[in-house]
Design a protein around this motif. Structure first.
Motif, short mmCIF file in Angstrom:
data_model
loop_
_atom_site.label_atom_id
_atom_site.label_comp_id
_atom_site.label_asym_id
_atom_site.label_seq_id
_atom_site.Cartn_x
_atom_site.Cartn_y
_atom_site.Cartn_z
N GLU A 189 -8.90 -12.43 -12.09
CA GLU A 189 -7.99 -11.40 -12.12
C GLU A 189 -7.88 -10.94 -10.81
N THR A 190 -8.60 -10.83 -10.34
CA THR A 190 -7.87 -10.25 -8.97
C THR A 190 -7.15 -11.15 -8.13
N ILE A 191 -8.02 -12.38 -8.10
CA ILE A 191 -6.97 -13.19 -7.41
C ILE A 191 -6.17 -13.69 -8.21
N ALA A 192 -5.65 -13.63 -9.05
CA ALA A 192 -4.91 -13.55 -9.82
C ALA A 192 -3.96 -13.39 -10.00
N GLY A 193 -4.15 -11.85 -9.58
CA GLY A 193 -3.68 -10.21 -9.34
C GLY A 193 -2.61 -10.96 -8.67
N ALA B 161 5.01 -2.47 -10.38
CA ALA B 161 5.30 -1.52 -8.83
C ALA B 161 4.06 -0.21 -9.04
N TRP B 162 2.71 -0.15 -10.27
CA TRP B 162 1.90 0.66 -10.19
C TRP B 162 0.51 0.15 -8.67
N ALA B 163 0.95 -1.35 -9.14
CA ALA B 163 -0.34 -1.80 -7.80
C ALA B 163 0.04 -1.87 -6.37
N GLU B 164 1.67 -2.87 -6.70
CA GLU B 164 2.09 -2.44 -4.76
C GLU B 164 1.60 -0.53 -4.11
N GLU B 165 1.83 0.10 -4.87
CA GLU B 165 2.02 1.13 -3.99
C GLU B 165 0.45 1.86 -4.92
N ARG B 166 -0.95 1.04 -4.65
CA ARG B 166 -2.01 1.06 -4.96
C ARG B 166 -2.52 0.42 -3.83
N LEU B 167 -1.82 -0.30 -3.40
CA LEU B 167 -2.06 -1.63 -1.64
C LEU B 167 -1.94 -1.23 -1.40
N LEU C 222 -11.54 -8.44 -1.43
CA LEU C 222 -11.82 -8.44 -2.82
C LEU C 222 -12.49 -6.74 -3.08
N ARG C 223 -13.31 -6.49 -2.60
CA ARG C 223 -13.85 -5.97 -3.10
C ARG C 223 -12.93 -4.46 -3.67
N ALA C 224 -12.15 -4.36 -2.18
CA ALA C 224 -11.00 -3.02 -1.81
C ALA C 224 -9.80 -3.59 -2.51
N VAL C 225 -9.09 -4.58 -2.67
CA VAL C 225 -8.86 -4.87 -3.44
C VAL C 225 -8.64 -4.62 -5.16
#
Length: 299
Positions: free
Chosen positions: A12-16, A34-40, A113-116
């Motif tokens: 799910e992390t890779i696919a995300g 939109a939420w994930a882009e801000e989180r990264l 990967l852990r951070a993402v």
């Protein structure tokens, strides 16, 4: 062929990451995107080869080892990446960072990967897992009723099976004596994805109910839900946003363990919750259908 199911937080992390690389192709995930882009953003640019490898048309197999059990912790999956030999890595991908210093590159990818995962998957994992585990339960019942070939035929339009060959899109493989692991995903749509390794095959496919993951109802639904399923079961469905044991649920709801067990049985039979064993304990979680019911999105 030994057919089984697995839920993979690593996939799910890779696919995300793949969804974020082409956001226009995934309209059902726009709220999450939109939420994930801000989180990264606080993570900055990826100094490792991870982003380049994860967004290729075919992700290198060593980067996404297939789980050996139904539900694997992401820490275990990420640690397993380091078990890939340099020969296996360089045979799978031509990248100067992996050729010159494979161990350092793998370590850098594991750290990224852990951070993402912690940034964009962990905060919504209970919601994701409910959909994924619900799909496993749904198709597992179908497997018992109709057998493996029928489950594969119903899995996805790109998937077909004629023993001993499995075809996914334009790729055909001989399964042989290997395990075939079915891995539901919230982020794979509209395609199915085949992961080929010498030990086992993994077939990632869109999980049933993924389309309603990020939808929210503006109107409160607790009263309506209580009238529909009963006050205790409505509270139970709300509490099942994260995996919980019967004892934990009984404590939070202020009812007996026996009462929780009975209500869980009804919710499982209706496809609103799933239960699984984790070590010596059994934990329960609501499914995608249960989530939609809590949010008032089931007509």
């Amino acid at each position: 062929m030994a057919l089984r199911f697995a839920v993979s937080p690593l996939w799910e992390t890779i696919a995300g990451l793949r969804v974020l690389a082409a956001p226009g192709l995934s309209p059902v995930h726009q709220r999450w995107i939109a939420w994930a882009e801000e989180r990264l953003l606080p993570l900055g640019a990826d100094p490792s080869p991870l982003h380049d490898l994860a967004t290729r048309p075919v992700v290198p197999e060593f980067l996404i080892p297939t789980p050996g059990v139904r539900s694997e912790r992401v820490e275990v999956e990420i640690d397993a990446i380091a078990k890939a030999t340099p020969e296996r890595i360089t045979a799978a991908v031509d990248d100067p960072r992996l050729r010159s210093a494979p161990a350092a590159a793998i370590t850098a990818m594991q750290e990224r990967l852990r951070a993402v995962h912690d940034a964009i998957i962990l905060p919504v994992w209970s919601r994701l897992e409910g959909v994924l585990q619900g799909d496993v339960e749904r198709r597992g019942r179908r497997l018992v009723e109709a057998g493996g070939p029928t489950v594969l035929a119903e899995l996805h339009a790109e998937v077909s099976y004629r023993a001993p060959h499995l075809t996914v899109a334009d790729r055909t493989v001989d399964i042989g004596e290997r395990d075939l692991v079915l891995v539901p995903s919230a982020f794979t749509w509209p395609h199915a994805y085949l992961r080929d390794s010498p030990v086992r095959l993994a077939l990632c496919y869109p999980a049933h109910g993924f389309g309603s993951l990020w939808e929210r109802s503006d109107a409160p639904t607790n009263d309506a839900l209580a009238r529909l399923v009963g006050h205790t079961r409505a509270r139970l469905l709300c509490e099942l946003e994260r995996p919980s044991t019967v004892t934990e649920l009984a404590t939070r709801l202020g009812v007996t363990v026996g009462a929780v067990s009975q209500h869980l049985g009804v919710l499982r039979a209706a496809g609103l919750a799933v239960s699984r064993r984790e070590g010596r304990e059994v934990v329960s979680l609501r499914t995608g259908l249960g989530l939609a019911l809590v949010q008032g999105e089931v007509p």
